[in-house]
Motif scaffolding. Structure first.
Motif, PDB file in Angstrom:
ATOM      1  N   PRO A  55       0.801  -1.223   0.000  1.00  0.00           N
ATOM      2  CA  PRO A  55       0.000   0.000   0.000  1.00  0.00           C
ATOM      3  C   PRO A  55       0.835   1.275   0.000  1.00  0.00           C
ATOM      4  O   PRO A  55       0.418   2.302  -0.556  1.00  0.00           O
ATOM      5  N   CYS A  56       2.020   1.208   0.574  1.00  0.00           N
ATOM      6  CA  CYS A  56       2.896   2.388   0.614  1.00  0.00           C
ATOM      7  C   CYS A  56       3.347   2.798  -0.794  1.00  0.00           C
ATOM      8  O   CYS A  56       3.764   3.934  -1.002  1.00  0.00           O
ATOM      9  N   ASN A  57       3.306   1.870  -1.739  1.00  0.00           N
ATOM     10  CA  ASN A  57       3.754   2.146  -3.107  1.00  0.00           C
ATOM     11  C   ASN A  57       2.598   2.098  -4.108  1.00  0.00           C
ATOM     12  O   ASN A  57       2.828   2.029  -5.314  1.00  0.00           O
ATOM     13  N   GLY A  87       6.415  -5.393   0.179  1.00  0.00           N
ATOM     14  CA  GLY A  87       5.767  -4.456   1.097  1.00  0.00           C
ATOM     15  C   GLY A  87       5.863  -4.935   2.531  1.00  0.00           C
ATOM     16  O   GLY A  87       5.665  -6.114   2.834  1.00  0.00           O
ATOM     17  N   GLU A  88       6.125  -3.997   3.399  1.00  0.00           N
ATOM     18  CA  GLU A  88       6.402  -4.336   4.799  1.00  0.00           C
ATOM     19  C   GLU A  88       5.160  -4.810   5.545  1.00  0.00           C
ATOM     20  O   GLU A  88       5.237  -5.692   6.402  1.00  0.00           O
ATOM     21  N   SER A  89       4.024  -4.215   5.245  1.00  0.00           N
ATOM     22  CA  SER A  89       2.872  -4.431   6.123  1.00  0.00           C
ATOM     23  C   SER A  89       2.207  -5.778   5.912  1.00  0.00           C
ATOM     24  O   SER A  89       1.621  -6.324   6.847  1.00  0.00           O
ATOM     25  N   ASN A  90       2.254  -6.331   4.713  1.00  0.00           N
ATOM     26  CA  ASN A  90       1.521  -7.575   4.461  1.00  0.00           C
ATOM     27  C   ASN A  90       2.380  -8.822   4.379  1.00  0.00           C
ATOM     28  O   ASN A  90       1.921  -9.919   4.693  1.00  0.00           O
ATOM     29  N   GLY A 123       9.848   3.062  -2.066  1.00  0.00           N
ATOM     30  CA  GLY A 123       9.078   3.682  -0.988  1.00  0.00           C
ATOM     31  C   GLY A 123       9.120   2.848   0.262  1.00  0.00           C
ATOM     32  O   GLY A 123       9.910   3.104   1.165  1.00  0.00           O
ATOM     33  N   CYS A 124       8.283   1.811   0.303  1.00  0.00           N
ATOM     34  CA  CYS A 124       8.200   0.980   1.497  1.00  0.00           C
ATOM     35  C   CYS A 124       9.590   0.432   1.849  1.00  0.00           C
ATOM     36  O   CYS A 124      10.422   0.186   0.970  1.00  0.00           O
ATOM     37  N   ASP A 125       9.784   0.205   3.143  1.00  0.00           N
ATOM     38  CA  ASP A 125      11.113  -0.031   3.730  1.00  0.00           C
ATOM     39  C   ASP A 125      12.134  -0.737   2.837  1.00  0.00           C
ATOM     40  O   ASP A 125      13.199  -0.217   2.535  1.00  0.00           O
ATOM     41  N   LYS A 126      11.821  -1.987   2.476  1.00  0.00           N
ATOM     42  CA  LYS A 126      12.832  -2.825   1.835  1.00  0.00           C
ATOM     43  C   LYS A 126      12.965  -2.536   0.349  1.00  0.00           C
ATOM     44  O   LYS A 126      13.909  -3.014  -0.286  1.00  0.00           O
ATOM     45  N   GLY A 195       1.240   6.905   0.443  1.00  0.00           N
ATOM     46  CA  GLY A 195       2.597   7.165   0.914  1.00  0.00           C
ATOM     47  C   GLY A 195       3.113   6.151   1.912  1.00  0.00           C
ATOM     48  O   GLY A 195       2.431   5.198   2.288  1.00  0.00           O
ATOM     49  N   THR A 196       4.343   6.382   2.314  1.00  0.00           N
ATOM     50  CA  THR A 196       5.021   5.494   3.257  1.00  0.00           C
ATOM     51  C   THR A 196       4.784   5.969   4.689  1.00  0.00           C
ATOM     52  O   THR A 196       4.209   7.039   4.906  1.00  0.00           O
ATOM     53  N   CYS A 197       5.266   5.202   5.639  1.00  0.00           N
ATOM     54  CA  CYS A 197       5.119   5.562   7.053  1.00  0.00           C
ATOM     55  C   CYS A 197       5.610   6.996   7.275  1.00  0.00           C
ATOM     56  O   CYS A 197       6.666   7.386   6.783  1.00  0.00           O
ATOM     57  N   ASN A 198       4.818   7.741   8.055  1.00  0.00           N
ATOM     58  CA  ASN A 198       5.119   9.175   8.209  1.00  0.00           C
ATOM     59  C   ASN A 198       6.026   9.480   9.400  1.00  0.00           C
ATOM     60  O   ASN A 198       6.275  10.641   9.714  1.00  0.00           O
ATOM     61  N   THR A 202      11.829   3.054   8.982  1.00  0.00           N
ATOM     62  CA  THR A 202      12.839   2.600   8.031  1.00  0.00           C
ATOM     63  C   THR A 202      12.627   3.193   6.641  1.00  0.00           C
ATOM     64  O   THR A 202      13.594   3.522   5.946  1.00  0.00           O
ATOM     65  N   ALA A 203      11.370   3.356   6.219  1.00  0.00           N
ATOM     66  CA  ALA A 203      11.136   3.909   4.884  1.00  0.00           C
ATOM     67  C   ALA A 203      11.680   5.332   4.783  1.00  0.00           C
ATOM     68  O   ALA A 203      12.401   5.678   3.839  1.00  0.00           O
ATOM     69  N   SER A 204      11.335   6.173   5.761  1.00  0.00           N
ATOM     70  CA  SER A 204      11.824   7.559   5.737  1.00  0.00           C
ATOM     71  C   SER A 204      13.337   7.594   5.924  1.00  0.00           C
ATOM     72  O   SER A 204      14.038   8.405   5.297  1.00  0.00           O
TER      73      SER A 204
HETATM   74 FE1  FES Z   1       5.512   0.544   4.122  1.00  0.00          FE
HETATM   75 FE2  FES Z   1       6.065   1.543   6.610  1.00  0.00          FE
HETATM   76  S1  FES Z   1       4.910  -0.229   6.057  1.00  0.00           S
HETATM   77  S2  FES Z   1       6.652   2.273   4.690  1.00  0.00           S
END
Ligand code: FES
Length: 581
Positions: A55-57, A87-90, A123-126, A195-198, A202-204
Motif C-alpha cells: 500500500p505504501c507504493n 511491502g512491509e505491512s503484508n 518507498g516501502c522499507d525494503k 505514501g510510506t510511514c510518516n 525505516t522507509a523515511s
Molecule cells: Fe511501508 Fe512503513 S509499512 S513504509
C-alpha cells in the motif's frame, strides 16, 4: 549525441539493421512506438515497485507517469517495468526475507534489457535497499525517486505516527489505559493518504539515506506523497536521468566510501532506523565499498540527533518537509564542519554541499540547533563482547539514557513463539530491572530476521507504570519502534552464536559508553553450553522445506555483513552476452 561519453548500451539491441535489430525493434513496435524513437535516444528504464499489496507504493503508476514526462521532455524514451514489490505491512514472514530476492529481480531485469539508465521508484522499507542493491550490481546511471511519506495520521484531534502509534496504543490497551474500541478507531486515521510511514521509520530513513548518499535529487526524502511537489521532483528526475546517460554518471561515481560516511553521519542526525545499518552494508557490498560496523562507531558516534521526529521525538515527516527537510539538516551539519565529505558527488552533477549550502530552515523545533539536540550522542551504538563477538547495535535516540549502562538478570525466550506464549503470564518471573532476551530471530533463525526485537513488556511490568526495559536479541526492530533495545546480535543463535547459550537467571552487562555486551559466565561454561545445544535446528527445518527458503537459509550472511546472499556481494557490471536470434 556528440557530447555523449560512451555509446548507448541500448544500441546493442536497437542499433543494427540486421536480423537481430529487426526483431528487437519489431516486437517493441507492437506497443505503437514509431521508428524514430529507436534512432539513438537513451532508453530509460523505470523500475516500478507498484503493487496494491504494497500500500505504501500503491500510487506509483501516477509517479511513473511524471517520470516519463520528464524523460520524454529531455529527449529520452521511457520504458516502465515491474519488479517484485516487497511491502512491509503484508508480507510474511518478513519483507526482509524477500529483499535479496527483489534485488536479484532488479539486477537481472536491468542487465538483461535494452536500457541505458534506470529510475528506481521506491518507498516501502525494503524496496529502497532492494532496488539500490540490484542497480549497484549493474552500475549504470541510476536515480532514486521515492514515493514520499503519508500525511500526518489523525486520531481524536491529535497527530499520530505510523507504527509508533500502534506500539503505543497496544501497550495502553494492555495496561488498561484505553478501550479496545479506541484502539480500533485509530486504524483509519493513522493511514489516511497515499505514501510510506510518516514517522522516521525505516522507509523515511532509507529515503534520507538515498538522498544523503547522493542518489536522488535534493528533497526527495521528505516531500509528502500527495504534495504536488513530489510529482515535480519525479518529472525533474526524468529530465536528469537522460543527462546522466550523456555524462556517463554511473552509480559507482556516486556510491563512494565518502558517500557512505555522509549517510552514517546523517542517520545519527535524523535519529534513523537501525535497519539502515544492515541495508547500507548490503548496498556498499554490491558496489565494492568496504563498510563495517566500526564505520558506524567512527563516523556516527558523537553526532547529535537534531531531527525531532517520532519514534525518537515528537513530529512527523510532514513537519520535517515544511521545516526544510534533509537539505536543512545537511546544511546544519556542514556549517558546523560535521558533514564528513562535502564534495561527494550527487546525481544532479553537483556536490552534496552545493546542493544544500543555501537550504532554508523554517522550524527549529523540528530541526533543532546542534547544541540543543534531542539526543546529544545519537549515532548508532555498536556493542561487542562474549555475547556478540561480531557486534550488535542499539539506537540511542530511541533508548532510555539510564538503561544504556545496565546489569540485569536474564529472562530468556527461546524464540518468538516462546515469547508470545509466556510474556502475558502473570506468573512469569520477571522484574523491571531484568533483561529480556530472545533467541532465534536472526536472518537464519527466522528466515528474514523478524522485526520483533522491541519485545512488548510483560503486562505486570507495564502495570507498574514502567515503559522500558533492556531487551537483547538477534532480531531487527521496526524503524518506528523505540526502547533500550539491543539488536542484530551476531553471530545469531541459529548460527551458533553465544546468544544460544544464555539461560534464565544469567547476569548480563550492557555498557553503551564503552561498547560492551557481556554475559557473566566463564569461557569454559559458555563453550560447554554451546557444545550441548543444537541451535541450528529451526533453520535446518526451514531449509528442508526447499524453494527460496532453502536458498535463503543456506546463503544469507549475518547481520553485521548486511544479510545479503554471499554470492550476490559485488558489482558484476551491465555487460551481458549478446543473444543472436
Ligand atoms: Fe511501508 Fe512503513 S509499512 S513504509
Amino acid at each position: 549525441m556528440s557530447d555523449r561519453q560512451r555509446p548507448l548500451r541500448s544500441a546493442q539491441w536497437f542499433g543494427t539493421t540486421d536480423k537481430n535489430g529487426f526483431m528487437y525493434r519489431s516486437w517493441m513496435k507492437n506497443q505503437g512506438i514509431p521508428d524514430h524513437e529507436f534512432q539513438g535516444k537513451p532508453i530509460i528504464g523505470i523500475c516500478n515497485t507498484w503493487s496494491e499489496l504494497t500500500p505504501c507504493n500503491a500510487h506509483f503508476r501516477k509517479l511513473a507517469e511524471h517520470v516519463k514526462k520528464g524523460v520524454l521532455e529531455a529527449g529520452g524514451y521511457p520504458v516502465e517495468f515491474p519488479v517484485f514489490s516487497n511491502g512491509e505491512s503484508n508480507l510474511r514472514p518478513t519483507a526482509m526475507f524477500t529483499r535479496n530476492l527483489a534485488s536479484m529481480d532488479v539486477e537481472e531485469a536491468i542487465r538483461g534489457n535494452p536500457i541505458d539508465a534506470v529510475v528506481l521508484l521506491v518507498g516501502c522499507d525494503k524496496t529502497t535497499p532492494a532496488l539500490l542493491m540490484g542497480a549497484a550490481s549493474c552500475d549504470i546511471p541510476t536515480i532514486v525517486v521515492s514515493g514520499g511519506p503519508m500525511l500526518n495520521g489523525k486520531h481524536k484531534g491529535k497527530d499520530i505516527g505510523s507504527g509508533t502509534a500502534v506500539w503505543q496504543l497496544s501497550e495502553q490497551v494492555k495496561a488498561g489505559e484505553i478501550s479496545l474500541h479506541d484502539f480500533m478507531a485509530a486504524e483509519a486515521g493513522m493511514s489516511r493518504s497515499a505514501g510510506t510511514c510518516n514517522t522516521m521509520g525505516t522507509a523515511s530513513t532509507m529515503a534520507c539515506m538515498a538522498e544523503a548518499l547522493g542518489t536522488s535529487l535534493p528533497h526527495n526524502a521528505a516531500i509528502p506523497a500527495v504534495d504536488s511537489r513530489r510529482y515535480v521532483l519525479a518529472h525533474l528526475s526524468g529530465n536528469r536521468i537522460v543527462e546522466m546517460v550523456n555524462e556517463d554518471l554511473r552509480l559507482s561515481k556516486i556510491l563512494t566510501k565518502e558517500a557512505f560516511d555522509n549517510a552514517i553521519r546523517t542517520n545519527a542526525a535524523i535519529g534513523g532506523s537501525t535497519n539502515a545499518v544492515i541495508h547500507l552494508k548490503a548496498i556498499a557490498g554490491r558496489i565494492g565499498v568496504d563498510l563495517t560496523l566500526d564505520d558506524w562507531s567512527r563516523v556516527g558516534r558523537g553526532t547529535p540527533t537534531v531531527v525531532d521526529l517520532q519514534p525518537s521525538g515528537r513530529f512527523l515527516m510532514e513537519e520535517f518537509y515544511y521545516a526544510g527537510g534533509l537539505p536543512a539538516v545537511l546544511k546544519r551539519l556542514g556549517e558546523a564542519d560535521r558533514l564528513p565529505f562535502k564534495n561527494a558527488l550527487t546525481v544532479n552533477g553537483k556536490t552534496l554541499w552545493e546542493n544544500v549550502q543555501d537550504a532554508p530552515l523554517y522550524n527549529e523545533e523540528v530541526i533543532r540547533p546542534l547544541d540543543q539536540p534531542l539526543t546529544a550522542d545519537g549515532g548508532i551504538c555498536v556493542v561487542r563482547g562474549n555475547l556478540a563477538p561480531n557486534g550488535a547495535v542499539l539506537k540511542p535516540s530511541a533508548a532510555t539514557a539510564e538503561l544504556m549502562q545496565h546489569r540485569g538478570r536474564a529472562v530468556v525466550f527461546e524464540d518468538f513463539d516462546d515469547y508470545k506464549a509466556r510474556i502475558n503470564d502473570p506468573d512469569l518471573d520477571v522484574e523491571a530491572s531484568d533483561i529480556l532476551v530472545m533467541k532465534h530471530c536472526g536472518p537464519r533463525g527466522y528466515h528474514g530476521m523478524a522485526e520483533v526485537g522491541n519485545m512488548g513488556l510483560p503486562p505486570k511490568i507495564l502495570a507498574q507504570g514502567i515503559t522500558d526495559m533492556v531487551r537483547i536479541s538477534d532480531a531487527r526492530m521496526s524503524g518506528t519502534a523505540y526502547g533500550t533495545v539491543v539488536l542484530h546480535v551476531a553471530p545469531e543463535a541459529a548460527a551458533g552464536g553465544p546468544l544460544a547459550a544464555v539461560r534464565n537467571g544469567d547476569w548480563i552487562e550492557l555498557d553503551c559508553e564503552s561498547g560492551r555486551l557481556h554475559l557473566d559466565i566463564s569461557d569454559e561454561e559458555l563453550a560447554s553450553r554451546l557444545a550441548e545445544s543444537d541451535p541450528s535446528a529451526a533453520a535446518t527445518l526451514i531449509a528442508s522445506q526447499g524453494g527460496y527458503r532453502q536458498l535463503y537459509i543456506e546463503r544469507v550472511l549475518q547481520a553485521d555483513e548486511g544479510c545479503d546472499f554471499d554470492f550476490l556481494v559485488g558489482c558484476r557490471g551491465a555487460d551481458v552476452p549478446r543473444h543472436s536470434h
